[in-house]
Every structure is written in C-alpha cells, then in structure tokens.
Design an enzyme around this catalytic site. Structure first.
Site, short mmCIF file in Angstrom:
data_model
loop_
_atom_site.label_atom_id
_atom_site.label_comp_id
_atom_site.label_asym_id
_atom_site.label_seq_id
_atom_site.Cartn_x
_atom_site.Cartn_y
_atom_site.Cartn_z
N ARG A 65 18.02 10.66 -52.06
CA ARG A 65 17.92 9.85 -50.94
C ARG A 65 16.71 8.99 -51.05
NH1 ARG A 65 15.32 11.77 -47.09
NH2 ARG A 65 16.55 13.59 -46.98
N TYR A 118 24.62 -14.63 -37.59
CA TYR A 118 25.86 -13.50 -37.66
C TYR A 118 25.75 -12.64 -36.44
CZ TYR A 118 28.03 -9.38 -39.27
OH TYR A 118 29.11 -8.35 -39.39
N ASP A 190 16.91 -13.92 -43.42
CA ASP A 190 18.29 -13.59 -43.97
C ASP A 190 18.80 -14.57 -44.74
OD1 ASP A 190 21.00 -12.93 -44.28
OD2 ASP A 190 21.32 -12.24 -42.07
N LYS A 215 27.98 -9.86 -50.05
CA LYS A 215 28.35 -11.21 -50.03
C LYS A 215 27.97 -11.81 -51.47
CE LYS A 215 29.51 -10.49 -46.10
NZ LYS A 215 28.51 -10.05 -45.04
C1 LIG Z 1 24.36 -13.49 -42.51
C2 LIG Z 1 24.67 -12.27 -42.62
N1 LIG Z 1 23.86 -11.19 -42.45
C3 LIG Z 1 24.11 -9.84 -42.46
C4 LIG Z 1 25.29 -9.41 -42.35
C5 LIG Z 1 25.62 -7.75 -42.39
O1 LIG Z 1 25.78 -7.27 -43.56
P1 LIG Z 1 26.86 -6.21 -43.80
O2 LIG Z 1 28.12 -6.56 -43.41
O3 LIG Z 1 26.72 -5.94 -45.29
O4 LIG Z 1 26.33 -5.11 -42.98
C6 LIG Z 1 26.28 -10.33 -42.76
C7 LIG Z 1 27.69 -9.62 -42.55
O5 LIG Z 1 28.78 -10.55 -42.74
C8 LIG Z 1 26.20 -11.87 -42.61
O6 LIG Z 1 27.02 -12.79 -42.91
#
Ligand SMILES: Cc1ncc(COP(=O)(O)O)c(C=O)c1O
Length: 395
Positions: A65, A118, A190, A215
């Site tokens: 961890r 998101y 992000d 992604k």
């Molecule tokens: C722009 C963005 N940020 C964060 C996330 C969250 O990521 P995760 O699904 O890996 O938890 C997503 C998921 O679709 C996303 O599109």
C-alpha cells in the site's frame, strides 16, 4: 520510501537536449530490471517485502500500500510526462480526486468547480464533499469574470477541467491560475481529455494535475485507474500521506497495464486527433446536426485558447441533434463501429448519450447537459469506416 530511478524530465539526452515526450513515455521510471535485464518493469505481485533485520529495507519497500515497484515505475513516468515533482497512481480517477480534496483542503473550505464537469466529479462535490464540510460553487470556467464572482473569502481551490466533459468547453489555465493564486487558492486541472501529450497544466501555472488514467493514458479500455501529479514538494508530501493513509492505490497489475498503454500515448493521440478532426468537419456539414462541439473547429468559442495551450485538439467530439433528444438517443443505438458505451479515450470509438448515461447524476443541477447531445470518443480505426458509420446512423 523508494527513491526512484532518477530518469527525470530534466535529464538531458546525449546531445544536451531534454528527452522528448515519447522517449520519456517509453523510458521514464522504466529502467531495465537490475536482476534480469527485463526491458519491461515486472509485475511485482507482492503485498510485503523481506527485511534484512528490523527496518533493513532492500529496495526501500516495506508494504505494497505504501509502495510497489510496478506502481513506482508508473508514478515516475506520469511525473515526467506532466513535468511535476512527483506522481501518484490511484485505483481510479475519482479516488485520485477524493485524495486531492482531503489532502489539500480542510472542512469549511470552498471550491469553485466548472459548471460542466464530468458528472462523477460533480457527484463527488455535491454528495460526498459537502457532507464532509466542503462548500462548492459551479461557474462557467470559460469566463474569468464569472469565476472571480464565484470566489469567496474562504475559496481555497479552483477546479478546472479542460476540455470539459461533455461539452468540450475550453478554460484558459494560465489566466485562471493567475486569478486563483492572487486570491490564495490552489489550482487543480483535470487533464483527462487532453492527456499530457496535448497539454501540460503544471507548466501553465496549475498546482495539481489529476487524471482518470482509465482514459487516454491507459488507452485500451482494459483498466480503471487515476493519477495525481504535483508541482512542489509540499503538496507532494500531503498527497503522499493521504495516498497511503486512505489507501486507494493502484495495484501492480493495473499499474502494469497502464504503463503498457502509456508507451504509445503520443502516436495514439496523434491518430485520435486526425480522426476527430475529420469527424468534426463531417458533422459540421451534416444537415441533421445543429451544433458541433470540437475545439479544433474555428467556430468553437475556445478555439484560440485551445490553440495556445494544447498541442492539438484531442479525440473527443460532441454534437447536438437537430431533431431533439429522442433522435440523439436513436443515433447512439444505430452505430456499428462506434460502440454504445460509457468511458472514452480507448483505441476503439465509443458513442454515448451524456444526459441519460455519464451525466445522469447531474440532472436537475447547474451541470445538467442538453438532452439532444451525443458524445463521441473518436478511436484510432480507419477514418473512412468511422465516417460511413456516422453517415448511416444519422440517416
Ligand atoms: C474528465 C473525467 N475526470 C474524472 C473521471 C473519473 O475517473 P474514473 O472513472 O477513472 O474514476 C472521468 C471518468 O469518466 C472523467 O471523464
């Protein structure tokens, strides 16, 4: 704690240049295994490490961890690609976001978030962080004055997503970072939609970069993961503490898959961009399409800002159907090469209806998305097949 291999973004190539992006994607953190010479970092499937006497750690590792060599390789690579001092690999993008909030904010703090983020990010702020004592305001982050107006005495963080999910709005990172820093707030970006190949927010003034590595970074729709990369040591220490103390770390198998994907990030992103540009132009000329959202189109309101801060315009395209919500839903059900599904950033093209799928949790809020909106994650298949599929589905 493990010290790392030292292949940093500033390490010079033989002729004195800094290593280029793809060289670092393939090599940073990924020195051949000292024991066997294996060129790919092994999957260290171990929870613990033998100590040579109490506290005698051989490689700096004591428990997985706290640290694992496969994860370290990924973390060093991520730090190098984003130009940060340290990277952290999490179990998911949302786990990474949660760690940022808890590590860098105190209950009672306030955050300005984009009014089209998101849906899961919005849910984290609205349903989790508020219960923990954080306040938030949603503002259009394309509009500097609106962000400034949303900031309060107790605003400690400005959360940026650019391009945004799903409307592909563009925020000016440099200007927002200036504003936030003048007011004593941290800036988190992000960078999931752009990937570090297209945009490096730390160089534009951000303090923290977060990714859903699920992604583009992973890129093959076969692993869920998240990442945080930070600008300075002080922030790094806080994230490191919470990474270990909260424990939502990436496992070694997931770290291996993500690292395998990362090596081709540059070539994949260029192909994603080529295909998305062609798809956006095709849609812009189609009679059933009311509006195309793609920052690469000169008609996009964020085109100039995107041109300034991004290398290219990315692989995501959204469009609004002229005939309304049901027509948009029907298009999603009719494509054959574009697979109907959530997520994005993989080699295969995906189509979805944000209002009923990824952004359903934002219904009724300031982040609600238009019902006639369709989102495309344009993959790296042959572009003629993608265009033919959309032509057929649109009718
Ligand atoms: C722009 C963005 N940020 C964060 C996330 C969250 O990521 P995760 O699904 O890996 O938890 C997503 C998921 O679709 C996303 O599109």
């Amino acid at each position: 704690m493990h010290e790392g291999t030292g292949f940093t973004p500033v390490q010079a190539a033989g002729d004195g240049r800094a290593h280029g992006f793809s060289t670092r994607a393939i090599h940073a953190g990924q020195e051949p295994d000292p024991l066997t010479g294996a060129v790919v970092p092994p999957i260290y499937a171990t929870s613990t490490y033998k100590q040579d006497g109490v506290g005698g750690l051989r490689g700096g590792y004591e428990y997985s961890r706290s640290g694992n060599p496969t994860r370290t390789a990924l973390e060093e690579c991520l730090a190098s690609l984003e130009g940060g001092v340290q990277g952290f690999a999490f179990a998911s993008g949302l786990a990474a976001e949660d760690a940022i909030l808890r590590a860098l904010l105190e209950p009672g703090g306030h955050v300005v978030i984009p009014d089209d983020a998101y849906g899961g990010t919005f849910r984290l702020f609205d349903k989790v962080a508020t219960r923990w004592g954080l306040g938030y305001s949603a503002a259009p982050i394309t509009d500097l004055a609106a962000v400034e107006a949303a900031m309060r005495e107790d605003t400690r963080m400005v959360w940026i997503e650019t391009p945004t999910n799903p409307l592909l709005n563009i925020a000016d990172i440099e200007q927002l970072a200036d504003l936030a820093h003048r007011r004593g707030a941290l800036v988190v970006v992000d960078n999931t939609f752009a990937s570090p190949y297209l945009q490096q927010p730390l160089a534009l003034g951000a303090d923290v970069v977060v990714h859903s590595t699920t992604k583009y970074v992973g890129g093959h729709s076969d692993v869920v993961g998240g990442a945080v990369v930070v600008r300075d040591k002080e922030i790094a220490e806080k994230i490191a503490f919470h990474h270990n103390a909260m424990g939502a770390v990436a496992g070694p198998f997931d770290a291996f898959l993500t690292l395998r994907g990362i090596k081709t990030l540059g070539v994949r992103m260029d192909r994603h961009c080529d295909n998305a540009e062609a798809v956006a132009e095709f849609l812009a000329a189609h009679g059933k399409v009311a509006e195309v959202r793609y920052p690469g189109l000169s008609t996009h309101p964020g085109h100039d800002v995107a041109g300034k801060q991004m290398k290219r315009y990315g692989g995501m395209v959204a469009f609004r159907h002229k005939d309304g919500e049901q027509a948009a839903v029907d298009v999603c059900a009719r494509t054959e090469v574009f697979t109907l599904g959530e997520s994005l950033g993989g080699v295969e093209s995906l189509i979805e209806h944000p209002g009923r799928m990824t952004h359903a949790s934002a219904a009724g809020s300031a982040l609600e998305v238009p019902g006639d909106l369709v989102r495309l994650s344009v993959g790296i298949e042959d572009v003629d097949d993608l265009l033919a599929d959309l032509r057929r589905a649109l009718g």
